[in-house]
Design a protein around this motif. Structure first.
Motif, PDB file in Angstrom:
ATOM      1  N   ARG A  14       0.830  -1.207   0.000  1.00 63.22           N
ATOM      2  CA  ARG A  14       0.000   0.000   0.000  1.00 63.22           C
ATOM      3  C   ARG A  14       0.866   1.260   0.000  1.00 63.22           C
ATOM      4  O   ARG A  14       0.494   2.280  -0.590  1.00 63.22           O
ATOM      5  CB  ARG A  14      -0.952  -0.032   1.190  1.00 63.22           C
ATOM      6  CG  ARG A  14      -2.082  -1.033   1.003  1.00 63.22           C
ATOM      7  CD  ARG A  14      -2.726  -1.457   2.294  1.00 63.22           C
ATOM      8  NE  ARG A  14      -1.860  -2.360   3.040  1.00 63.22           N
ATOM      9  CZ  ARG A  14      -2.249  -3.051   4.118  1.00 63.22           C
ATOM     10  NH1 ARG A  14      -3.484  -2.943   4.557  1.00 63.22           N
ATOM     11  NH2 ARG A  14      -1.406  -3.852   4.742  1.00 63.22           N
ATOM     12  N   ARG A  17       2.242   1.480  -3.582  1.00 62.02           N
ATOM     13  CA  ARG A  17       1.257   2.021  -4.524  1.00 62.02           C
ATOM     14  C   ARG A  17       1.276   3.550  -4.533  1.00 62.02           C
ATOM     15  O   ARG A  17       1.224   4.177  -5.597  1.00 62.02           O
ATOM     16  CB  ARG A  17      -0.125   1.511  -4.163  1.00 62.02           C
ATOM     17  CG  ARG A  17      -1.219   1.943  -5.120  1.00 62.02           C
ATOM     18  CD  ARG A  17      -2.567   1.365  -4.725  1.00 62.02           C
ATOM     19  NE  ARG A  17      -2.530  -0.093  -4.733  1.00 62.02           N
ATOM     20  CZ  ARG A  17      -3.554  -0.843  -4.353  1.00 62.02           C
ATOM     21  NH1 ARG A  17      -4.685  -0.283  -3.948  1.00 62.02           N
ATOM     22  NH2 ARG A  17      -3.447  -2.156  -4.389  1.00 62.02           N
ATOM     23  N   LEU A  18       1.384   4.172  -3.344  1.00 65.38           N
ATOM     24  CA  LEU A  18       1.435   5.634  -3.267  1.00 65.38           C
ATOM     25  C   LEU A  18       2.696   6.160  -3.955  1.00 65.38           C
ATOM     26  O   LEU A  18       2.635   7.100  -4.765  1.00 65.38           O
ATOM     27  CB  LEU A  18       1.397   6.074  -1.801  1.00 65.38           C
ATOM     28  CG  LEU A  18       1.666   7.560  -1.557  1.00 65.38           C
ATOM     29  CD1 LEU A  18       0.553   8.415  -2.148  1.00 65.38           C
ATOM     30  CD2 LEU A  18       1.817   7.850  -0.069  1.00 65.38           C
ATOM     31  N   GLN A  21       2.578   6.020  -7.766  1.00 66.04           N
ATOM     32  CA  GLN A  21       1.719   7.060  -8.345  1.00 66.04           C
ATOM     33  C   GLN A  21       2.405   8.425  -8.314  1.00 66.04           C
ATOM     34  O   GLN A  21       2.286   9.212  -9.270  1.00 66.04           O
ATOM     35  CB  GLN A  21       0.383   7.111  -7.583  1.00 66.04           C
ATOM     36  CG  GLN A  21      -0.479   5.878  -7.757  1.00 66.04           C
ATOM     37  CD  GLN A  21      -0.846   5.617  -9.206  1.00 66.04           C
ATOM     38  OE1 GLN A  21      -1.149   6.544  -9.943  1.00 66.04           O
ATOM     39  NE2 GLN A  21      -0.799   4.366  -9.616  1.00 66.04           N
ATOM     40  N   ARG A  63       0.008  16.959  -1.437  1.00 65.71           N
ATOM     41  CA  ARG A  63      -0.902  17.960  -1.997  1.00 65.71           C
ATOM     42  C   ARG A  63      -0.142  18.929  -2.920  1.00 65.71           C
ATOM     43  O   ARG A  63      -0.613  19.278  -4.007  1.00 65.71           O
ATOM     44  CB  ARG A  63      -1.585  18.727  -0.873  1.00 65.71           C
ATOM     45  CG  ARG A  63      -2.610  19.748  -1.377  1.00 65.71           C
ATOM     46  CD  ARG A  63      -3.190  20.581  -0.256  1.00 65.71           C
ATOM     47  NE  ARG A  63      -4.034  19.791   0.632  1.00 65.71           N
ATOM     48  CZ  ARG A  63      -3.707  19.454   1.870  1.00 65.71           C
ATOM     49  NH1 ARG A  63      -2.532  19.836   2.362  1.00 65.71           N
ATOM     50  NH2 ARG A  63      -4.516  18.736   2.621  1.00 65.71           N
ATOM     51  N   ASP A  72      -4.383  14.533  -9.632  1.00 60.70           N
ATOM     52  CA  ASP A  72      -5.628  14.442  -8.877  1.00 60.70           C
ATOM     53  C   ASP A  72      -5.289  14.376  -7.393  1.00 60.70           C
ATOM     54  O   ASP A  72      -4.916  13.317  -6.863  1.00 60.70           O
ATOM     55  CB  ASP A  72      -6.406  13.191  -9.308  1.00 60.70           C
ATOM     56  CG  ASP A  72      -7.774  13.110  -8.637  1.00 60.70           C
ATOM     57  OD1 ASP A  72      -8.063  13.933  -7.746  1.00 60.70           O
ATOM     58  OD2 ASP A  72      -8.555  12.213  -8.998  1.00 60.70           O
ATOM     59  N   THR A  74      -7.169  14.621  -4.732  1.00 62.78           N
ATOM     60  CA  THR A  74      -8.094  13.828  -3.902  1.00 62.78           C
ATOM     61  C   THR A  74      -7.702  12.362  -3.895  1.00 62.78           C
ATOM     62  O   THR A  74      -7.639  11.713  -2.845  1.00 62.78           O
ATOM     63  CB  THR A  74      -9.532  13.978  -4.425  1.00 62.78           C
ATOM     64  OG1 THR A  74      -9.894  15.369  -4.404  1.00 62.78           O
ATOM     65  CG2 THR A  74     -10.501  13.197  -3.556  1.00 62.78           C
ATOM     66  N   ARG A  75      -7.409  11.826  -5.067  1.00 67.86           N
ATOM     67  CA  ARG A  75      -7.028  10.405  -5.159  1.00 67.86           C
ATOM     68  C   ARG A  75      -5.689  10.154  -4.465  1.00 67.86           C
ATOM     69  O   ARG A  75      -5.525   9.162  -3.737  1.00 67.86           O
ATOM     70  CB  ARG A  75      -6.938   9.990  -6.624  1.00 67.86           C
ATOM     71  CG  ARG A  75      -6.549   8.528  -6.825  1.00 67.86           C
ATOM     72  CD  ARG A  75      -6.670   8.138  -8.295  1.00 67.86           C
ATOM     73  NE  ARG A  75      -6.324   6.742  -8.490  1.00 67.86           N
ATOM     74  CZ  ARG A  75      -5.096   6.309  -8.767  1.00 67.86           C
ATOM     75  NH1 ARG A  75      -4.112   7.193  -8.876  1.00 67.86           N
ATOM     76  NH2 ARG A  75      -4.854   5.022  -8.927  1.00 67.86           N
ATOM     77  N   LEU A  76      -4.717  11.051  -4.667  1.00 65.69           N
ATOM     78  CA  LEU A  76      -3.406  10.868  -4.038  1.00 65.69           C
ATOM     79  C   LEU A  76      -3.496  10.954  -2.518  1.00 65.69           C
ATOM     80  O   LEU A  76      -2.834  10.199  -1.801  1.00 65.69           O
ATOM     81  CB  LEU A  76      -2.427  11.917  -4.563  1.00 65.69           C
ATOM     82  CG  LEU A  76      -1.973  11.755  -6.020  1.00 65.69           C
ATOM     83  CD1 LEU A  76      -1.099  12.917  -6.436  1.00 65.69           C
ATOM     84  CD2 LEU A  76      -1.231  10.437  -6.204  1.00 65.69           C
ATOM     85  N   ALA A  78      -6.090  10.152  -0.724  1.00 66.97           N
ATOM     86  CA  ALA A  78      -6.717   8.917  -0.241  1.00 66.97           C
ATOM     87  C   ALA A  78      -5.693   7.793  -0.154  1.00 66.97           C
ATOM     88  O   ALA A  78      -5.666   7.022   0.820  1.00 66.97           O
ATOM     89  CB  ALA A  78      -7.871   8.520  -1.175  1.00 66.97           C
ATOM     90  N   LEU A  79      -4.823   7.668  -1.164  1.00 67.06           N
ATOM     91  CA  LEU A  79      -3.752   6.668  -1.108  1.00 67.06           C
ATOM     92  C   LEU A  79      -2.792   6.960   0.045  1.00 67.06           C
ATOM     93  O   LEU A  79      -2.299   6.045   0.714  1.00 67.06           O
ATOM     94  CB  LEU A  79      -2.982   6.652  -2.429  1.00 67.06           C
ATOM     95  CG  LEU A  79      -3.731   6.152  -3.663  1.00 67.06           C
ATOM     96  CD1 LEU A  79      -2.857   6.300  -4.902  1.00 67.06           C
ATOM     97  CD2 LEU A  79      -4.164   4.710  -3.483  1.00 67.06           C
TER      98      LEU A  79
END
Length: 285
Positions: A14, A17-18, A21, A63, A72, A74-76, A78-79
């Motif tokens: 997990r 994954r961040l 991205q 951010r 994006d 918001t998506r980042l 959340a990750l």
């Protein structure tokens, strides 16, 4: 295209994954680490640590990267929230188990008084010294009983760990329905794995793409520690592409990651060892 260093195998998938991205967003923007430092509140050395998995970036850094690179946010974020929980849990001090305290021993209850011996009779204690101790009021040691019960619990726990069953979830990369031999999609059964279990590979070309019949995904992100049918599918396709991932067991371990890096290097992709959309395209063609 940037050539990133491989991420540490010890990172949870997990967190991986961040970081993946963030790397892709940075590469897509064409900015260098120096440009990131100039456009954000964080130094070049900080971004080097964040993007190589040495340190988890703060929420504000994620951010600002999204703002500078046009991603994006918001998506980042959340990750990042999921990765932060894993990061903090892995670095929390383990709880010290409480030492069981022995229960107090029960008080000694005196037995009934022995009758007076008749005149001239030999006392029982003198006739049989080994039977002189009265049964009533004897102390029962509790220490050995507690130690025995604790040993049974330890053995049971070790047995459960040895024969445990893995079940994949959304974070493990579950994706798509299974494809049986006839080619008709059915609902994928829950992935389970027992120690030493491996799966058979039958790779065929369906609708112009390669498939092992375990998963139809071409977008799942699979990093170190990921499990599930998506992993079985990827391991079978790696075998077919001539990159040996080791045992097809549905678990992304070190040998699977090295096989992914060999495939990525051969295809001109960043060798991060993460199976993502670009790597899936290479696996299925």
């Amino acid at each position: 295209m940037s050539r990133w260093k491989g991420l540490p195998d010890s990172l949870d998938h997990r967190v991986v994954r961040l970081v993946v991205q963030l790397r892709r967003l940075k590469d897509h923007s064409g900015l260098s680490l120096a440009s990131l430092a100039a456009g954000t509140s964080y130094s070049k050395s900080s971004w080097e640590r964040y993007l190589n998995g040495k340190k988890l970036p703060p929420r504000d850094a994620v951010r600002e990267l999204a703002r500078v690179c046009g991603g994006d946010a918001t998506r980042l974020l959340a990750l990042h929230e999921v990765a932060l929980q894993v990061w903090q849990a892995e670095r929390a001090e383990p709880d010290v188990p409480a030492v069981p305290q022995p229960e107090p021993e029960p008080p000694v209850v005196p037995g009934p008084a022995a009758p007076e011996p008749a005149a001239g009779a030999v006392p029982a204690a003198a006739a049989a010294p080994e039977a002189a101790a009265p049964a009533a009021g004897r102390r029962i040691p509790l220490g050995p009983l507690l130690l025995g019960a604790l040993a049974v619990l330890v053995v049971a726990g070790v047995t459960l760990l040895t024969t445990r069953t893995w079940q994949d979830g959304p974070a493990a990369g579950r994706g798509g329905d299974s494809l049986p031999a006839g080619g008709t999609p059915t609902a994928a059964p829950a992935f389970t794995h027992r120690l030493g279990e491996t799966f058979e590979c039958r790779v065929r070309r369906r609708a112009g793409v390669l498939s092992a019949g375990r998963s139809r995904t071409d977008t799942a992100l699979l990093g170190s520690g990921a499990t599930g049918w998506d992993v079985v599918e990827a391991q079978c396709l790696l075998h077919h592409q001539g990159c040996d991932p080791g045992a097809v067991d549905g678990i992304v371990g070190g040998k699977t990651i090295r096989a992914v890096k060999r495939l990525q290097a051969r295809a001109g992709l960043p060798t991060d060892g993460i199976i993502g959309p670009d790597t899936w395209k290479v696996l299925r063609r």
